[in-house]
Design a protein around this motif. Sequence first.
Motif, mmCIF file in Angstrom:
data_model
loop_
_atom_site.group_PDB
_atom_site.id
_atom_site.type_symbol
_atom_site.label_atom_id
_atom_site.label_comp_id
_atom_site.label_asym_id
_atom_site.label_seq_id
_atom_site.Cartn_x
_atom_site.Cartn_y
_atom_site.Cartn_z
ATOM 1 N N ILE A 42 0.852 -1.186 0.000
ATOM 2 C CA ILE A 42 0.000 0.000 0.000
ATOM 3 C C ILE A 42 0.888 1.236 0.000
ATOM 4 C CG2 ILE A 42 -1.760 1.285 1.265
ATOM 5 C CD1 ILE A 42 -2.618 -1.414 2.508
ATOM 6 N N ASN A 43 0.568 2.165 -0.878
ATOM 7 C CA ASN A 43 1.307 3.411 -0.939
ATOM 8 C C ASN A 43 0.326 4.575 -0.861
ATOM 9 O OD1 ASN A 43 3.523 5.053 -1.091
ATOM 10 N ND2 ASN A 43 3.912 4.718 -3.261
ATOM 11 N N MET A 44 0.818 5.710 -0.447
ATOM 12 C CA MET A 44 0.004 6.925 -0.424
ATOM 13 C C MET A 44 0.957 8.112 -0.485
ATOM 14 S SD MET A 44 -1.282 7.270 3.525
ATOM 15 C CE MET A 44 -2.290 5.818 3.355
ATOM 16 N N GLU A 47 3.090 13.185 2.145
ATOM 17 C CA GLU A 47 2.590 14.172 3.115
ATOM 18 C C GLU A 47 1.503 13.561 3.991
ATOM 19 O OE1 GLU A 47 1.161 15.102 -0.513
ATOM 20 O OE2 GLU A 47 3.259 14.505 -0.593
ATOM 21 N N ILE A 48 0.626 12.779 3.370
ATOM 22 C CA ILE A 48 -0.472 12.161 4.123
ATOM 23 C C ILE A 48 0.077 11.087 5.055
ATOM 24 C CG2 ILE A 48 -2.573 10.765 3.916
ATOM 25 C CD1 ILE A 48 -3.128 12.327 1.293
ATOM 26 N N LEU A 49 1.014 10.286 4.554
ATOM 27 C CA LEU A 49 1.634 9.250 5.377
ATOM 28 C C LEU A 49 2.317 9.876 6.591
ATOM 29 C CD1 LEU A 49 2.522 6.306 5.848
ATOM 30 C CD2 LEU A 49 4.507 6.790 4.395
ATOM 31 N N LEU A 133 -0.944 -0.818 -4.275
ATOM 32 C CA LEU A 133 -2.309 -0.374 -4.020
ATOM 33 C C LEU A 133 -2.254 1.063 -3.527
ATOM 34 C CD1 LEU A 133 -3.527 -3.515 -2.045
ATOM 35 C CD2 LEU A 133 -3.807 -3.064 -4.489
ATOM 36 N N ASN A 134 -3.232 1.840 -3.920
ATOM 37 C CA ASN A 134 -3.286 3.223 -3.477
ATOM 38 C C ASN A 134 -4.040 3.278 -2.159
ATOM 39 O OD1 ASN A 134 -3.864 5.931 -3.014
ATOM 40 N ND2 ASN A 134 -4.098 6.392 -5.192
ATOM 41 N N GLY A 135 -3.361 3.711 -1.114
ATOM 42 C CA GLY A 135 -3.968 3.775 0.212
ATOM 43 C C GLY A 135 -5.124 4.739 0.310
ATOM 44 N N LEU A 136 -5.268 5.624 -0.672
ATOM 45 C CA LEU A 136 -6.375 6.584 -0.659
ATOM 46 C C LEU A 136 -7.552 6.113 -1.497
ATOM 47 C CD1 LEU A 136 -4.356 9.916 -0.958
ATOM 48 C CD2 LEU A 136 -5.175 8.764 1.100
ATOM 49 N N ASP A 137 -7.352 5.032 -2.261
ATOM 50 C CA ASP A 137 -8.439 4.500 -3.091
ATOM 51 C C ASP A 137 -9.534 3.895 -2.238
ATOM 52 O OD1 ASP A 137 -7.489 5.185 -5.541
ATOM 53 O OD2 ASP A 137 -6.974 3.150 -6.182
ATOM 54 N N ASP A 138 -10.657 3.760 -2.848
ATOM 55 C CA ASP A 138 -11.771 3.054 -2.235
ATOM 56 C C ASP A 138 -11.335 1.621 -1.926
ATOM 57 O OD1 ASP A 138 -14.690 2.697 -1.706
ATOM 58 O OD2 ASP A 138 -14.489 1.289 -3.379
#
Length: 151
Positions: A42-44, A47-49, A133-138
């Motif tokens: 999982i990546n994001m 800044e958010i991480l 995987l996008n950590g911000l995705d649904d």
Amino acid sequence: TNDKKRIIRVLEIYKETGKTKTQLEIESRQNGIPYDYRTFAINMPREILYDRINKRVDIMIEKGLIEEVDRLYKKYGEKLSTSVQGIGYKEVIDYFNGKYTKEEMIEKIKMETRRYAKRQLTWFKKIPNIIWLNGLDDVQNNINIILEGIE
């Protein structure tokens, strides 16, 4: 202490197998991987991480990290040395010993945790065929990606 641990581990491997650690690693690479597997990570945005890491450290402090380390340090003293290598513990002990103010200790824990996260991402990015995987995705979208990846 890291060299001592490594030396002990190498000697344990040799005693158990009669082979050096290097020999075992070479044999392992030659044999290949007998499994069909997929690796997901999982990546994001950084800044958010980092913001999440900072908030997590604040919560750890609120939930009693300082008191926990204090109890353990009073109970085990220097025997706690292996545990205090973990992020958070060593900074709190340094705070107890006057190396940091409370605010400096908290910032140091945040900084070390962010560095650790960055090293993890660097390590994962070296893995071939990893499915990101996008950590911000649904969540459902990520589940669909996983299901497609294992078919």
